[in-house]
Scaffold this active site. Sequence first.
Site, PDB file in Angstrom:
ATOM      1  N   TYR A  41     -13.170   1.628  -3.180  1.00 34.54           N
ATOM      2  CA  TYR A  41     -12.451   0.423  -3.151  1.00 34.54           C
ATOM      3  C   TYR A  41     -11.021   0.840  -3.351  1.00 34.54           C
ATOM      4  CZ  TYR A  41     -10.749  -4.028  -4.827  1.00 34.54           C
ATOM      5  OH  TYR A  41      -9.688  -5.312  -5.089  1.00 34.54           O
ATOM      6  N   CYS A  42     -10.260  -0.082  -2.468  1.00 34.74           N
ATOM      7  CA  CYS A  42      -8.705   0.535  -2.549  1.00 34.74           C
ATOM      8  C   CYS A  42      -8.422   1.844  -2.634  1.00 34.74           C
ATOM      9  CB  CYS A  42      -8.041  -0.438  -3.719  1.00 34.74           C
ATOM     10  SG  CYS A  42      -6.295  -0.502  -4.029  1.00 34.74           S
ATOM     11  N   LEU A  43      -7.602   2.240  -3.400  1.00 34.89           N
ATOM     12  CA  LEU A  43      -7.150   3.618  -3.501  1.00 34.89           C
ATOM     13  C   LEU A  43      -8.199   4.557  -3.823  1.00 34.89           C
ATOM     14  CD1 LEU A  43      -4.986   5.804  -3.978  1.00 34.89           C
ATOM     15  CD2 LEU A  43      -4.522   4.991  -6.098  1.00 34.89           C
ATOM     16  N   GLY A  97     -11.020   4.220  -2.212  1.00 36.46           N
ATOM     17  CA  GLY A  97     -11.738   4.438  -0.790  1.00 36.46           C
ATOM     18  C   GLY A  97     -10.938   5.403  -0.105  1.00 36.46           C
ATOM     19  N   LEU A 122     -13.907  -0.491   0.922  1.00 36.05           N
ATOM     20  CA  LEU A 122     -13.586  -1.801   0.631  1.00 36.05           C
ATOM     21  C   LEU A 122     -12.100  -1.827   0.364  1.00 36.05           C
ATOM     22  CD1 LEU A 122     -16.091  -2.595  -2.137  1.00 36.05           C
ATOM     23  CD2 LEU A 122     -16.521  -2.841   0.432  1.00 36.05           C
TER      24      LEU A 122
END
Length: 575
Positions: free
Chosen positions: A306-308, A310, A334
């Site tokens: 998720y985010c960073l 990811g 994500l």
Amino acid sequence: MIGGVAMSNGSAFRTFDRELHAAEAHLTAGLSPETLFGAYMDWAGHLINQPGRRTALLLDFLQDMAILTQQAMGVTTANALQPNPGDRRFNHPGWASYPFSLFEQAFLRAERWWSVATTGIQGVSRSHERMVSFTARQLLDMMAPSNIPFLNPEVLEATWQSEGRNLLQGFSKFVEDMTKQTRELQAKLPLRPGRDVAVTPGQVVLRNGLIELIQYSPLTDKVYPEPVLIVPAWIMKYYILDLQPHDSLIRFLVEQGYTVFCISWLNPSRKQREVHLDDYRKQGVMTAIDAIAAITKARKIHAVGYCLGGTLLSITAAAMAREHDERLASLTLLAAQTDFTEAGELQLFINEAQLAFLDDLMWKSGYLDASQMAGAFQMLRSADLIWSRMVRRYYLGVEDEPNDLTSWNMDATRMPYRMHSEYLWHMFQNNNLAMGRFPADGKPVSLSDIDLPLFVVGTERDHIAPWRSVYKLHLLNPGSLTFALASGGHNSGIVSEPGRANRSYKILERKKGAKYRGPDEWLRVAKPREGSWWPEWTRWLGACSSAPKSPPHIGDEEAGYPPLCAAPGTYVMRR
């Protein structure tokens, strides 16, 4: 030698400069004065040399003044402007009546005029244009009539009805906010991890100097053999994906028959100032993969970032592919960027001068403070997150009702100096990951090497990882890629549980080796679907999994991974 003084590389003078820049940063909210000055000189210089454009702006101004004069005289309201979508500052019905309607229209016309004046000036660099436009918007948001109590009909109505008690309550809250005692009280979250949020049962099965690894208890008799590893961003706490039971993505996965592991990152201090970005890959993701393989005896693992987290996971997957490590079964990203050329409004703060200035600030403390990061994110949506909150709290005397997402948003973390500097320079400034220049173990990785089924989620109103930026993975990897576009923003679009009202998504699969389809074409072709994207994703995960079997034990003492403590662990509690 000059005058008997030996010339050197000036390390002592460099230290002095860094101390100066760190002190300046506390006065400028971390923004480089040279960067702002250069942007305004670029904009003003080109505008001065374009008399035609200045004449057009003057005519626009005179036309707006004429319309406002007519509205002030009650002649016409036919040319009234409407607030931008999502702007709730003028929702109160009092803004429709005179003279408040005039205040609103004057502001909206000023907002539109400055938007035109700061964009599209021929010759101005794109980065300078964005910075000037952003700063103008910040100043306008600060001066909005909704922020001035005697110009705001909602505040006046509340003052009349409460006989001024709202202002007394607001002043009391203001005084409290200025005191140390209240700052300490605010440090206590409305919803506490382990009590109100992050309550999915599990155990910490690994702890090192960077992560705790949580293994969640099974909630079904049978589970898919391939466990799921979740790599959250370390810019905030992991439990954005494990809020309350009804909107916990982790609990939803466990209920669907998946063995779930999640990384909980350490909230760093000065001791971690020299931790590298590649340390996060090795001591974080790779260490977790080794532990999961040992505990579950699984040959394949589904990886979710998720985010960073990811972005880091995509680096990890590329490095594993380079080394012929085939332990991943699939990769889910994500709201995670791999190409940073269109990385949204955060790019406003990214250029060489700004990064050098920020480096000196982090060098002084050893980390980027949570309040500085939170301030940057609030500035991106200052109308909602700063000024509207000020009006509600100090003028209306109203306390916002806490919910799990806003409570989590208060639980910020720090970023180590070395890691954050590398991340900003490698990703935002030089786009090294997309260009095949990012080093893992000293050797560059290529995202095209990843040969796994990919599930990628973007969100429609994401100001941190714009969906078109997330979509660019289509250009960087030729494999099978399912892309979903969810309604909502960076957080609310991901935390989008089944049954939540007004949720929708679009989804399309690109087969391995298929021709590229641009984002605008994708948007036209993909059909909207009502509801949450979560069930669609778990069906995709199931298709990438083997037949269910009995769940594994929690931890494995013989393999060196005994249960250490109950979830959510200890690292999440460090503030």
